[in-house]
Design a protein around this motif. Structure first.
Motif, PDB file in Angstrom:
ATOM      1  N   LEU A 171     -12.688  61.584  12.475  1.00 52.52           N
ATOM      2  CA  LEU A 171     -13.797  61.755  11.541  1.00 52.52           C
ATOM      3  C   LEU A 171     -14.233  60.406  10.983  1.00 52.52           C
ATOM      4  O   LEU A 171     -13.397  59.602  10.541  1.00 52.52           O
ATOM      5  CB  LEU A 171     -13.398  62.686  10.400  1.00 52.52           C
ATOM      6  CG  LEU A 171     -13.039  64.119  10.791  1.00 52.52           C
ATOM      7  CD1 LEU A 171     -12.511  64.884   9.590  1.00 52.52           C
ATOM      8  CD2 LEU A 171     -14.256  64.836  11.381  1.00 52.52           C
ATOM      9  N   PRO A 172     -15.518  60.131  10.976  1.00 54.86           N
ATOM     10  CA  PRO A 172     -15.999  58.869  10.385  1.00 54.86           C
ATOM     11  C   PRO A 172     -15.657  58.801   8.895  1.00 54.86           C
ATOM     12  O   PRO A 172     -15.493  59.823   8.225  1.00 54.86           O
ATOM     13  CB  PRO A 172     -17.517  58.939  10.593  1.00 54.86           C
ATOM     14  CG  PRO A 172     -17.732  59.976  11.656  1.00 54.86           C
ATOM     15  CD  PRO A 172     -16.611  60.956  11.516  1.00 54.86           C
ATOM     16  N   ASP A 173     -15.556  57.572   8.419  1.00 50.26           N
ATOM     17  CA  ASP A 173     -15.315  57.341   6.991  1.00 50.26           C
ATOM     18  C   ASP A 173     -14.016  58.009   6.536  1.00 50.26           C
ATOM     19  O   ASP A 173     -13.951  58.638   5.487  1.00 50.26           O
ATOM     20  CB  ASP A 173     -16.509  57.849   6.165  1.00 50.26           C
ATOM     21  CG  ASP A 173     -16.496  57.302   4.744  1.00 50.26           C
ATOM     22  OD1 ASP A 173     -15.847  56.269   4.524  1.00 50.26           O
ATOM     23  OD2 ASP A 173     -17.113  57.925   3.868  1.00 50.26           O
ATOM     24  N   THR A 174     -12.953  57.869   7.362  1.00 50.64           N
ATOM     25  CA  THR A 174     -11.636  58.390   7.010  1.00 50.64           C
ATOM     26  C   THR A 174     -10.797  57.280   6.387  1.00 50.64           C
ATOM     27  O   THR A 174     -10.672  56.189   6.960  1.00 50.64           O
ATOM     28  CB  THR A 174     -10.899  58.932   8.245  1.00 50.64           C
ATOM     29  OG1 THR A 174     -11.619  60.039   8.783  1.00 50.64           O
ATOM     30  CG2 THR A 174      -9.492  59.394   7.878  1.00 50.64           C
ATOM     31  N   HIS A 175     -10.228  57.564   5.224  1.00 51.19           N
ATOM     32  CA  HIS A 175      -9.291  56.627   4.588  1.00 51.19           C
ATOM     33  C   HIS A 175      -7.906  57.259   4.632  1.00 51.19           C
ATOM     34  O   HIS A 175      -7.701  58.362   4.125  1.00 51.19           O
ATOM     35  CB  HIS A 175      -9.692  56.350   3.136  1.00 51.19           C
ATOM     36  CG  HIS A 175      -8.666  55.554   2.381  1.00 51.19           C
ATOM     37  ND1 HIS A 175      -8.434  54.215   2.621  1.00 51.19           N
ATOM     38  CD2 HIS A 175      -7.787  55.932   1.410  1.00 51.19           C
ATOM     39  CE1 HIS A 175      -7.469  53.790   1.822  1.00 51.19           C
ATOM     40  NE2 HIS A 175      -7.060  54.810   1.078  1.00 51.19           N
ATOM     41  N   LEU A 176      -6.942  56.569   5.263  1.00 50.28           N
ATOM     42  CA  LEU A 176      -5.587  57.089   5.416  1.00 50.28           C
ATOM     43  C   LEU A 176      -4.633  56.331   4.503  1.00 50.28           C
ATOM     44  O   LEU A 176      -4.632  55.087   4.481  1.00 50.28           O
ATOM     45  CB  LEU A 176      -5.125  56.958   6.877  1.00 50.28           C
ATOM     46  CG  LEU A 176      -5.875  57.824   7.900  1.00 50.28           C
ATOM     47  CD1 LEU A 176      -5.518  57.408   9.315  1.00 50.28           C
ATOM     48  CD2 LEU A 176      -5.570  59.301   7.680  1.00 50.28           C
ATOM     49  N   GLU A 177      -3.822  57.070   3.776  1.00 52.57           N
ATOM     50  CA  GLU A 177      -2.843  56.462   2.870  1.00 52.57           C
ATOM     51  C   GLU A 177      -1.448  56.959   3.238  1.00 52.57           C
ATOM     52  O   GLU A 177      -1.180  58.163   3.241  1.00 52.57           O
ATOM     53  CB  GLU A 177      -3.147  56.827   1.414  1.00 52.57           C
ATOM     54  CG  GLU A 177      -2.132  56.257   0.436  1.00 52.57           C
ATOM     55  CD  GLU A 177      -2.337  56.735  -0.993  1.00 52.57           C
ATOM     56  OE1 GLU A 177      -1.533  56.348  -1.866  1.00 52.57           O
ATOM     57  OE2 GLU A 177      -3.298  57.506  -1.235  1.00 52.57           O
ATOM     58  N   LEU A 178      -0.562  56.023   3.554  1.00 53.21           N
ATOM     59  CA  LEU A 178       0.843  56.342   3.804  1.00 53.21           C
ATOM     60  C   LEU A 178       1.593  56.244   2.484  1.00 53.21           C
ATOM     61  O   LEU A 178       1.658  55.167   1.875  1.00 53.21           O
ATOM     62  CB  LEU A 178       1.434  55.373   4.830  1.00 53.21           C
ATOM     63  CG  LEU A 178       2.939  55.490   5.085  1.00 53.21           C
ATOM     64  CD1 LEU A 178       3.293  56.843   5.703  1.00 53.21           C
ATOM     65  CD2 LEU A 178       3.419  54.357   5.987  1.00 53.21           C
ATOM     66  N   VAL A 179       2.123  57.350   2.025  1.00 54.60           N
ATOM     67  CA  VAL A 179       2.859  57.386   0.763  1.00 54.60           C
ATOM     68  C   VAL A 179       4.334  57.231   1.080  1.00 54.60           C
ATOM     69  O   VAL A 179       4.964  58.119   1.659  1.00 54.60           O
ATOM     70  CB  VAL A 179       2.599  58.703   0.006  1.00 54.60           C
ATOM     71  CG1 VAL A 179       3.344  58.693  -1.332  1.00 54.60           C
ATOM     72  CG2 VAL A 179       1.106  58.902  -0.221  1.00 54.60           C
ATOM     73  N   ASN A 180       4.898  56.071   0.718  1.00 55.76           N
ATOM     74  CA  ASN A 180       6.295  55.776   1.030  1.00 55.76           C
ATOM     75  C   ASN A 180       7.203  56.301  -0.066  1.00 55.76           C
ATOM     76  O   ASN A 180       7.789  55.560  -0.849  1.00 55.76           O
ATOM     77  CB  ASN A 180       6.499  54.273   1.216  1.00 55.76           C
ATOM     78  CG  ASN A 180       6.250  53.848   2.645  1.00 55.76           C
ATOM     79  OD1 ASN A 180       6.857  54.379   3.565  1.00 55.76           O
ATOM     80  ND2 ASN A 180       5.330  52.909   2.813  1.00 55.76           N
ATOM     81  N   ASP A 181       7.293  57.604  -0.116  1.00 53.97           N
ATOM     82  CA  ASP A 181       8.261  58.250  -0.992  1.00 53.97           C
ATOM     83  C   ASP A 181       9.614  58.182  -0.277  1.00 53.97           C
ATOM     84  O   ASP A 181       9.746  57.565   0.764  1.00 53.97           O
ATOM     85  CB  ASP A 181       7.830  59.703  -1.233  1.00 53.97           C
ATOM     86  CG  ASP A 181       8.408  60.274  -2.515  1.00 53.97           C
ATOM     87  OD1 ASP A 181       9.310  59.627  -3.074  1.00 53.97           O
ATOM     88  OD2 ASP A 181       7.962  61.348  -2.946  1.00 53.97           O
ATOM     89  N   SER A 182      10.642  58.822  -0.828  1.00 57.23           N
ATOM     90  CA  SER A 182      11.931  58.864  -0.133  1.00 57.23           C
ATOM     91  C   SER A 182      11.756  59.421   1.271  1.00 57.23           C
ATOM     92  O   SER A 182      12.411  58.997   2.221  1.00 57.23           O
ATOM     93  CB  SER A 182      12.926  59.716  -0.925  1.00 57.23           C
ATOM     94  OG  SER A 182      13.099  59.190  -2.215  1.00 57.23           O
ATOM     95  N   PHE A 183      10.852  60.379   1.396  1.00 54.36           N
ATOM     96  CA  PHE A 183      10.489  60.954   2.693  1.00 54.36           C
ATOM     97  C   PHE A 183       8.968  60.839   2.800  1.00 54.36           C
ATOM     98  O   PHE A 183       8.243  61.505   2.070  1.00 54.36           O
ATOM     99  CB  PHE A 183      10.963  62.399   2.795  1.00 54.36           C
ATOM    100  CG  PHE A 183      12.453  62.526   2.648  1.00 54.36           C
ATOM    101  CD1 PHE A 183      13.286  62.382   3.740  1.00 54.36           C
ATOM    102  CD2 PHE A 183      13.025  62.755   1.402  1.00 54.36           C
ATOM    103  CE1 PHE A 183      14.655  62.471   3.609  1.00 54.36           C
ATOM    104  CE2 PHE A 183      14.396  62.847   1.257  1.00 54.36           C
ATOM    105  CZ  PHE A 183      15.225  62.701   2.368  1.00 54.36           C
ATOM    106  N   PRO A 184       8.472  59.963   3.676  1.00 49.72           N
ATOM    107  CA  PRO A 184       7.047  59.605   3.666  1.00 49.72           C
ATOM    108  C   PRO A 184       6.139  60.761   4.039  1.00 49.72           C
ATOM    109  O   PRO A 184       6.524  61.672   4.769  1.00 49.72           O
ATOM    110  CB  PRO A 184       6.972  58.489   4.721  1.00 49.72           C
ATOM    111  CG  PRO A 184       8.123  58.754   5.631  1.00 49.72           C
ATOM    112  CD  PRO A 184       9.210  59.300   4.757  1.00 49.72           C
ATOM    113  N   PRO A 205      12.771  67.102   3.629  1.00 52.50           N
ATOM    114  CA  PRO A 205      14.050  67.230   4.332  1.00 52.50           C
ATOM    115  C   PRO A 205      14.530  68.678   4.403  1.00 52.50           C
ATOM    116  O   PRO A 205      14.128  69.511   3.586  1.00 52.50           O
ATOM    117  CB  PRO A 205      15.006  66.381   3.486  1.00 52.50           C
ATOM    118  CG  PRO A 205      14.390  66.373   2.120  1.00 52.50           C
ATOM    119  CD  PRO A 205      12.906  66.395   2.351  1.00 52.50           C
ATOM    120  N   PRO A 206      15.390  68.981   5.361  1.00 51.13           N
ATOM    121  CA  PRO A 206      15.912  70.352   5.492  1.00 51.13           C
ATOM    122  C   PRO A 206      16.973  70.633   4.434  1.00 51.13           C
ATOM    123  O   PRO A 206      17.681  69.725   3.994  1.00 51.13           O
ATOM    124  CB  PRO A 206      16.522  70.357   6.901  1.00 51.13           C
ATOM    125  CG  PRO A 206      16.935  68.933   7.120  1.00 51.13           C
ATOM    126  CD  PRO A 206      15.903  68.098   6.424  1.00 51.13           C
TER     127      PRO A 206
END
Length: 330
Positions: A171-184, A205-206
């Motif tokens: 999709l055009p104009d997509t902004h992706l943010e990786l959130v580096n929590d304990s489990f990303p 997590p399981p």
């Protein structure tokens, strides 16, 4: 002679043990909020239902009607649990509203059959707008690079653990943010026809230990708070949640996030063992806000993973629920 007849019509010791084995786990699962081990039991409700029904047939054949009724009562409670969690709810399509298709797949770490998945996706679902991949390892790098022309927007944290993750968007104009929590986890923010759409891919997590269960519940709580702050916008959350609709933490996530569950049809995606035909556990889940209509949700093949692909089709419009729906599956 009388004592012989009485012994003949009494359940044998192994039958009593079998009864406890069949009935006790589902009953304990009803108290899942008490302890993480009891919460684990909620993952296998469909299997308990089958076991109790088979147990009822056995006790009827053995003419122990009381024990058969006990199995049937427990079965009825579980059937109600499943029915309440899977009641259908779809939106009415609006001709002028934009449509979005999202694929989610826990590909399983070290899966050798990933090229077949991408080939299937290109062949049958080439119009998929966003792809969320879980358990994404470094071996995925060349495949993701080859998809760059079709999915130019990519964010990933590839890892040799089960918590690698990748999100692809065309999709055009997509902004992706990786959130580096304990489990990303990854969030896509897309501007479509003047409206903001958030698509979040997660893999908590399981619940295989007390600490991991606590970490899962904490991430779900944090995610619910994040989503609730995005309430004016359209929100879709997908992923392998490592939780089933029969867990109290699932219900708490719905309450705290204000989202709606799109997992309301019998579409299981995972089994605790490798079997293509006995995947009875729905843990690959999909949620959405009021401003998004779910038009369809399909479950696809497994491609040698222990999970199956889930494809969902959405429309950015006010949510209008219909009673008559069709749930396709592949």
């Amino acid at each position: 002679m009388r004592s012989l007849v009485n012994r003949q019509y009494q359940p044998k010791a192994w039958e009593w043990r079998l009864l406890v084995l069949i009935v006790l786990p589902p009953v304990l699962s009803w108290f899942a909020s008490w302890h993480w081990l009891l919460d684990v039991l909620t993952s296998f409700v469909p299997y308990y239902l089958l076991a109790c029904l088979l147990g009822a047939v056995w006790w009827v054949w053995r003419r122990f009607i009381g024990l058969a009724l006990l199995c049937l009562i427990v079965s009825a409670v579980m059937a109600v649990q499943i029915g309440l969690a899977m009641s259908p709810s779809l939106g009415t399509p609006v001709a002028t509203a934009p449509t979005i298709k999202v694929a989610q797949f826990n590909i399983s770490l070290l899966n050798p059959n990933l090229p077949a998945f991408f080939s299937w996706l290109n062949r049958k679902h080439a119009d998929t707008d966003i792809v969320v991949l879980l358990e994404a390892g470094p071996a995925l790098t060349p495949l993701l690079a080859s998809m760059k022309s079709h999915y130019p927007y990519q964010s990933m944290q590839l890892d040799d653990s089960p918590f690698g993750i990748a999100m692809l968007s065309r999709l055009p104009d997509t902004h992706l943010e990786l959130v580096n929590d304990s489990f990303p986890y990854i969030e896509a923010q897309v501007n479509i026809a003047g409206r903001t759409l958030h698509v979040i891919g997660v893999h908590p997590p399981p619940p295989i230990s007390g600490s991991l269960t606590q970490a899962r519940n904490h991430q779900l709580q944090q995610l619910a708070q994040r989503v609730s702050r995005q309430a004016p916008d359209s929100v879709i959350v997908v992923g392998d949640f490592n939780i089933t609709p029969w867990s109290p933490w699932y219900r708490r996530f719905l309450e705290e996030s204000g989202l709606h569950a799109a997992n309301q049809q019998w579409q299981p995606t995972w089994a605790p063992y490798s079997s293509e035909h006995w995947r009875l556990v729905p843990i690959d889940l999909t949620f959405h806000s009021d401003k998004v209509n779910l038009l369809a949700r399909q479950v696809g093949p497994a491609f040698e993973s222990d999970h199956r692909v889930v494809i969902s089709t959405w429309q950015l419009s006010a949510r209008v629920v219909t009673d008559s729906i069709t749930w396709p599956s592949e």
